[in-house]
Design an enzyme around this catalytic site. Structure first.
Site, PDB file in Angstrom:
ATOM      1  CG  ASP A   1       4.618   0.466   4.800  1.00  0.00           C
ATOM      2  OD1 ASP A   1       3.557   0.828   4.249  1.00  0.00           O
ATOM      3  OD2 ASP A   1       5.391  -0.377   4.295  1.00  0.00           O
TER       4      ASP A   1
ATOM      5  CD  GLU B   1       3.285  -0.592  -1.217  1.00  0.00           C
ATOM      6  OE1 GLU B   1       3.175  -0.839  -2.411  1.00  0.00           O
ATOM      7  OE2 GLU B   1       4.274   0.030  -0.757  1.00  0.00           O
ATOM      8  CD  GLU B   2       7.177   1.565   0.157  1.00  0.00           C
ATOM      9  OE1 GLU B   2       7.615   0.812  -0.721  1.00  0.00           O
ATOM     10  OE2 GLU B   2       6.790   2.729  -0.070  1.00  0.00           O
TER      11      GLU B   2
ATOM     12  CG  ASP C   1       1.081   3.971  -3.053  1.00  0.00           C
ATOM     13  OD1 ASP C   1       1.924   4.820  -2.718  1.00  0.00           O
ATOM     14  OD2 ASP C   1       1.262   2.738  -2.923  1.00  0.00           O
TER      15      ASP C   1
ATOM     16  CG  HIS D   1      46.237 -14.041   0.137  1.00  0.00           C
ATOM     17  ND1 HIS D   1      46.672 -13.897  -1.155  1.00  0.00           N
ATOM     18  CD2 HIS D   1      46.922 -13.121   0.865  1.00  0.00           C
ATOM     19  CE1 HIS D   1      47.579 -12.941  -1.219  1.00  0.00           C
ATOM     20  NE2 HIS D   1      47.749 -12.443   0.020  1.00  0.00           N
TER      21      HIS D   1
HETATM   22  N1  BES Z   1       3.918   3.669  -4.370  1.00  0.00           N
HETATM   23  C1  BES Z   1       4.768   2.601  -4.767  1.00  0.00           C
HETATM   24  C2  BES Z   1       4.269   1.940  -6.020  1.00  0.00           C
HETATM   25  C3  BES Z   1       4.587   2.682  -7.272  1.00  0.00           C
HETATM   26  C4  BES Z   1       5.892   2.966  -7.600  1.00  0.00           C
HETATM   27  C5  BES Z   1       3.594   3.036  -8.104  1.00  0.00           C
HETATM   28  C6  BES Z   1       6.185   3.632  -8.744  1.00  0.00           C
HETATM   29  C7  BES Z   1       3.879   3.690  -9.246  1.00  0.00           C
HETATM   30  C8  BES Z   1       5.176   3.997  -9.575  1.00  0.00           C
HETATM   31  C9  BES Z   1       4.829   1.558  -3.678  1.00  0.00           C
HETATM   32  O1  BES Z   1       4.934   2.121  -2.411  1.00  0.00           O
HETATM   33  C10 BES Z   1       6.068   0.721  -3.883  1.00  0.00           C
HETATM   34  O2  BES Z   1       7.138   1.220  -3.721  1.00  0.00           O
HETATM   35  N2  BES Z   1       5.881  -0.557  -4.218  1.00  0.00           N
HETATM   36  C11 BES Z   1       6.925  -1.505  -4.350  1.00  0.00           C
HETATM   37  C12 BES Z   1       6.250  -2.838  -4.235  1.00  0.00           C
HETATM   38  C13 BES Z   1       6.997  -3.983  -3.690  1.00  0.00           C
HETATM   39  C14 BES Z   1       7.711  -3.772  -2.407  1.00  0.00           C
HETATM   40  C15 BES Z   1       6.128  -5.204  -3.644  1.00  0.00           C
HETATM   41  C16 BES Z   1       7.615  -1.364  -5.690  1.00  0.00           C
HETATM   42  O3  BES Z   1       6.974  -1.018  -6.689  1.00  0.00           O
HETATM   43  O4  BES Z   1       8.816  -1.582  -5.745  1.00  0.00           O
HETATM   44 MN    MN Z   2       3.602   3.654  -2.196  1.00  0.00          MN
HETATM   45 MN    MN Z   3       6.980   2.807  -2.152  1.00  0.00          MN
END
Ligand code: BES
Ligand code: MN
Ligand code: MN
Length: 527
Positions: free
Chosen positions: A145, A214-215, A242, A276
């Site tokens: 995703d 995940e996102e 990731d 207002h």
């Molecule tokens: N791939 C990222 C995680 C990540 C971000 C690892 C920056 C290393 C550096 C992952 O897809 C992500 O964006 N995770 C979210 C998690 C959340 C929605 C629980 C994040 O880190 O904001």
């Molecule tokens: Mn990611």
């Molecule tokens: Mn991400």
């Protein structure tokens, strides 16, 4: 007729390019022993020969707008897994898609589904015999995703979901987070199969686990892990691609992630519509004023979080980790935004200390050019805290609540009709993850060998400031929580979640080689 000719020509050229590198030495092929460098060189050439095909695969993945935060993408989440499943099937994997049932009190309406793919390919029979029951199982995790993207956000290309190949870069949503890496794993496996042949592929047991939520904080993940515990209980190694390199020039292996808690803070006025400000301003409790007061009380100008007791459980930064920061090459000016002077302090603030970010405020007069003189009646603010070892998400949530309730009580004290406050967590809290003592961990040592084979360099050992819920929960689901590694291939300036997200062709291709080399090095541990 003309089309047939072109298809024929294409097939012919593909064949030509596939067979124009050295075949593997017959003798070692006979007993599946691929122990010398020349084989790896051949595999790498085979990857290079398939470059266009591999980029086309990424284009197909980017083309599927699998945005987990949008309910209209539900079909695309499933389709994305089926697309990957098709490739896995051709590699010989058996796979299944599973959807956990979410309880009714879940934040995500139970009609929304975030499916998972479970894939499995047992080690080639011939190798199993040679390894004398010492065969190992590798688990690859990735998420397919992505976060939302629109041209109007400021993308250069007209459609963020159409891969653009330009000046050595592959641009589009998901190219680096995380479709690019997932496709690179599939590509590495494809080359291994092609080169090793059915008799010797795969060289170890391989499992793959793909996620589609995940996102948005991985809804259903913990449930599916407990439902499917047996899938995970024979895993020897877990590898996750990731995250990214710290710089553009130095590969790294990553041993830590921060966790997070995410809040929405609603302040509602004692009135049901905007007022207002000339007629009402003065004697009414203003939701945006209180919101600004509360938000401003969360963190000071140096990033110190002002919530009492929040630092109590933070582990101190000790040797040898502290010293290791000094040897890391990092003079990154991108995006030219750090207010901290020393490298070690930048790294510690990103990786080892909690941070609080304020993401947005809904309900205010925020439309461009709008100068309406109103008192908005309802404000919804969003903020999150990145957590570090050993902070407990539940404790942090409680501390935030206690603090804000106290401030809210202060704000409304002595007033007759007042604002009301509602604080909610937008998803389950996620704790930080780290691999203690990575330098002496076999999983890291094997990965170091693979890095050396592709880049000729010794990688830096890094943490990350971001969060991947699956890494936390998967490392608890597999038998050995320390056999877990993050093996990044893209770079920090790839623009994950941002406009013009990209991965360079070079990183995409070298990353594919790294993955292949890693599988290869792991398979050697079985003999
Ligand atoms: N791939 C990222 C995680 C990540 C971000 C690892 C920056 C290393 C550096 C992952 O897809 C992500 O964006 N995770 C979210 C998690 C959340 C929605 C629980 C994040 O880190 O904001
Ligand atoms: Mn990611
Ligand atoms: Mn991400």
């Amino acid at each position: 007729m003309i089309i047939t000719f072109w298809i024929w020509l294409l097939l012919f050229l593909t064949k030509l390019s596939y067979s124009s590198h050295e075949p593997i030495d017959k003798d070692s092929a006979k007993n599946c022993k691929y122990l010398d460098e020349t084989h790896l060189e051949n595999f790498f050439k085979a990857i290079d020969y398939r470059k266009d095909f591999f980029i086309e695969r990424l284009a197909q993945a980017v083309d599927i707008p699998s945005v987990s935060s949008q309910s209209e993408s539900q079909g695309d989440l499933l389709y994305m897994l089926e697309w990957a499943g098709d490739i896995l099937k051709n590699l010989g994997f058996s796979w299944q898609i599973k959807i956990p049932t979410l309880s009714n009190n879940s934040k995500y309406r139970s009609s929304l589904k975030y499916p998972f793919l479970f894939g499995h390919l047992p080690i080639a029979q011939k190798i199993r015999e040679q390894t004398l029951n010492k065969s190992k199982t590798l688990l690859i995790y990735g998420h397919v995703d992505v976060v939302a993207a629109k041209y109007s956000d400021g993308w250069e290309q007209s459609d963020p979901f159409v891969l653009e190949r330009k000046n050595g870069f592959l641009k589009g949503r998901g190219t680096t987070d995380d479709k690019g890496p997932v496709v690179a794993w599939l590509n590495a496996l494809s080359v291994l199969k092609e080169e090793l042949g059915n008799d010797c592929f795969p060289p170890l047991n391989i499992k793959i686990f793909l996620e589609t939520g995940e996102e948005i904080g991985s809804p259903g993940l913990r449930k599916i892990l407990s439902n499917e515990a047996t899938f995970f209980n024979d895993i020897d190694y877990l590898v996750v691609t990731d995250n990214s390199w710290l710089t553009n020039h130095k590969p790294c292996l990553t041993y830590g992630l921060r966790g997070m808690v995410y809040f929405s803070l609603e302040i509602k006025g004692p009135f049901n519509q905007d007022l207002h400000s000339g007629i009402y301003g003065g004697p009414v409790d203003e939701p945006l004023q209180e919101s600004v007061y509360l938000l401003a009380s969360l963190v000071d100008k140096d990033g110190k979080i002002l919530i009492p007791e929040i630092y109590d459980d933070v582990l101190p930064l000790e040797e040898p980790e502290n010293a290791s920061y000094s040897s890391i090459q990092f003079n990154d000016k991108n995006p030219g935004a750090y207010y901290v002077a020393s490298k070690n302090e930048v790294l510690a603030k990103k990786w080892r200390w909690p941070s609080l970010s304020i993401h947005g405020v809904e309900g205010s007069v925020s439309q461009k050019g709008d100068v309406k003189t109103v008192i908005p009646h309802r404000i919804l603010s969003k903020f999150s805290i990145r957590l570090v070892p050993d902070q407990d998400p539940e404790r942090v949530k409680a501390l935030v609540r206690t603090y804000l309730e106290e401030l809210h009580a202060n704000w409304t004290m002595g007033k007759e009709d007042t604002n009301t406050m509602t604080l909610e967590s937008l998803h389950e809290g996620i704790q930080a993850w780290y691999n203690p003592n990575p330098q002496n961990n076999p999983v890291f040592i094997i990965a170091e060998k693979a890095v050396k084979r592709v880049y000729g360099l010794k990688p830096d050992y890094t943490r990350e400031g971001g969060t991947i819920p699956a890494v936390v929960y998967l490392s608890q689901a597999v038998p050995s929580p320390t056999n877990v590694i993050l093996l990044p291939i893209g770079t920090a300036d790839d623009g994950a979640h941002s406009q013009n997200e990209k991965i360079s062709e070079q990183h995409f291709m070298n990353g594919t080689k790294l993955m292949l080399a890693y599988i290869y090095e792991l398979s050697l541990t079985q003999y």
